[in-house]
Design an enzyme around this catalytic site. Structure first.
Site, PDB file in Angstrom:
ATOM      1  N   ASP A   1      -3.163   2.168  -4.793  1.00  0.00           N
ATOM      2  CA  ASP A   1      -2.371   2.518  -4.385  1.00  0.00           C
ATOM      3  C   ASP A   1      -1.138   0.900  -4.915  1.00  0.00           C
ATOM      4  O   ASP A   1      -2.266  -0.640  -4.529  1.00  0.00           O
ATOM      5  CB  ASP A   1      -1.791   2.366  -2.778  1.00  0.00           C
ATOM      6  CG  ASP A   1      -3.025   1.683  -2.105  1.00  0.00           C
ATOM      7  OD1 ASP A   1      -4.609   1.213  -2.769  1.00  0.00           O
ATOM      8  OD2 ASP A   1      -2.466   1.479  -0.716  1.00  0.00           O
TER       9      ASP A   1
ATOM     10  N   HIS B   1      -2.554  -3.395  -3.192  1.00  0.00           N
ATOM     11  CA  HIS B   1      -3.516  -2.623  -3.101  1.00  0.00           C
ATOM     12  C   HIS B   1      -5.078  -2.807  -4.115  1.00  0.00           C
ATOM     13  O   HIS B   1      -6.090  -3.242  -4.390  1.00  0.00           O
ATOM     14  CB  HIS B   1      -4.181  -1.977  -2.292  1.00  0.00           C
ATOM     15  CG  HIS B   1      -5.010  -1.600  -1.310  1.00  0.00           C
ATOM     16  ND1 HIS B   1      -5.264  -0.407  -0.464  1.00  0.00           N
ATOM     17  CD2 HIS B   1      -6.072  -2.379  -0.840  1.00  0.00           C
ATOM     18  CE1 HIS B   1      -6.709  -0.596  -0.020  1.00  0.00           C
ATOM     19  NE2 HIS B   1      -6.888  -2.110  -0.340  1.00  0.00           N
TER      20      HIS B   1
ATOM     21  N   GLU C   1       2.457  -0.699   3.706  1.00  0.00           N
ATOM     22  CA  GLU C   1       2.291   0.347   4.033  1.00  0.00           C
ATOM     23  C   GLU C   1       3.373   1.745   3.521  1.00  0.00           C
ATOM     24  O   GLU C   1       4.055   1.093   4.504  1.00  0.00           O
ATOM     25  CB  GLU C   1       1.709   1.238   5.129  1.00  0.00           C
ATOM     26  CG  GLU C   1       0.648   1.138   5.694  1.00  0.00           C
ATOM     27  CD  GLU C   1      -0.836   1.986   4.160  1.00  0.00           C
ATOM     28  OE1 GLU C   1      -0.288   2.482   3.172  1.00  0.00           O
ATOM     29  OE2 GLU C   1      -2.141   0.733   4.954  1.00  0.00           O
TER      30      GLU C   1
ATOM     31  N   HIS D   1       0.788  -1.007   0.111  1.00  0.00           N
ATOM     32  CA  HIS D   1       0.189   0.313   0.180  1.00  0.00           C
ATOM     33  C   HIS D   1       1.266   1.291  -0.012  1.00  0.00           C
ATOM     34  O   HIS D   1       1.662   1.730  -0.367  1.00  0.00           O
ATOM     35  CB  HIS D   1      -0.830  -0.030   1.047  1.00  0.00           C
ATOM     36  CG  HIS D   1      -1.580  -0.573   1.698  1.00  0.00           C
ATOM     37  ND1 HIS D   1      -3.006  -1.493   1.569  1.00  0.00           N
ATOM     38  CD2 HIS D   1      -1.788  -1.988   2.554  1.00  0.00           C
ATOM     39  CE1 HIS D   1      -3.224  -2.432   1.762  1.00  0.00           C
ATOM     40  NE2 HIS D   1      -2.604  -3.055   2.103  1.00  0.00           N
TER      41      HIS D   1
END
Length: 182
Positions: A167, A157, A118, A36
């Site tokens: 993303d 993602h 992330e 992400h």
């Protein structure tokens, strides 16, 4: 390879436990890695806003854009900042709330069987060399600890929530990532 993950925690990460997680329905079924990006406010890097969001401590009055995040409960297993520093919010043995409505190869609710990472960034700004290095290191450790996660089971993602998410975006250099991973 030396054991780098113990009890679901990566030894290189700073631990910052998030309440936004739950038990996995099948703890042995960790078989997907989802990449992400995030920045808060959008396009701004640094600071503690992402950490605060994942720990339900974001001051929504601190920036006008944050108001839309009020009452949002999300997390990821890991965050890799622009300098390559890694923070872990949820042990890999539990579900982090990162994927939302998602599907991988006909299977819904990817949170149940995935690990979410992330990267501090945006769809359209290049990621840093330090981020790629950290991402490759943790990916190798994850693949060692959870061998059902193979190259074919590492996705963005956008791959599991097409039309809803974009993303890690076009700025993510998959070729560079693969070259560091293999």
């Amino acid at each position: 390879m030396e054991q780098q993950i113990a009890g679901g925690w990566w030894r290189e990460a700073e631990a910052c436990p998030s309440p936004n997680c739950n038990a996995r329905p099948g703890p042995e079924d960790i078989s997907l890695l989802v990449l992400h990006n995030i920045s808060l406010p959008p396009g701004e890097f640094g600071g503690e806003h992402v950490r605060a969001l994942f720990c339900n401590q974001l001051d929504c009055s601190a920036h006008p854009w944050f108001e839309q995040l009020r009452d949002l409960r999300v997390s990821a297993h890991l965050l890799i900042d622009r300098h390559g520093k890694t923070t872990q919010f949820v042990p890999f043995t539990r579900c982090a709330w990162h994927a939302g409505i998602s599907n991988f190869r006909g299977r819904d609710n990817c949170n149940e069987f995935s690990i979410g990472i992330e990267l501090e960034g945006t769809d359209d700004q290049s990621y840093t060399a330090s981020q790629y290095d950290s991402l490759a290191r943790v990916s190798k450790a994850i693949m060692h600890a959870y061998p059902t996660i193979t190259r074919e089971r590492i996705v963005g993602h956008s791959d599991i929530a097409p039309g809803r998410k974009t993303d890690p975006g076009p700025a993510f250099d998959w070729k560079q990532y693969w070259s560091l991973l293999y």
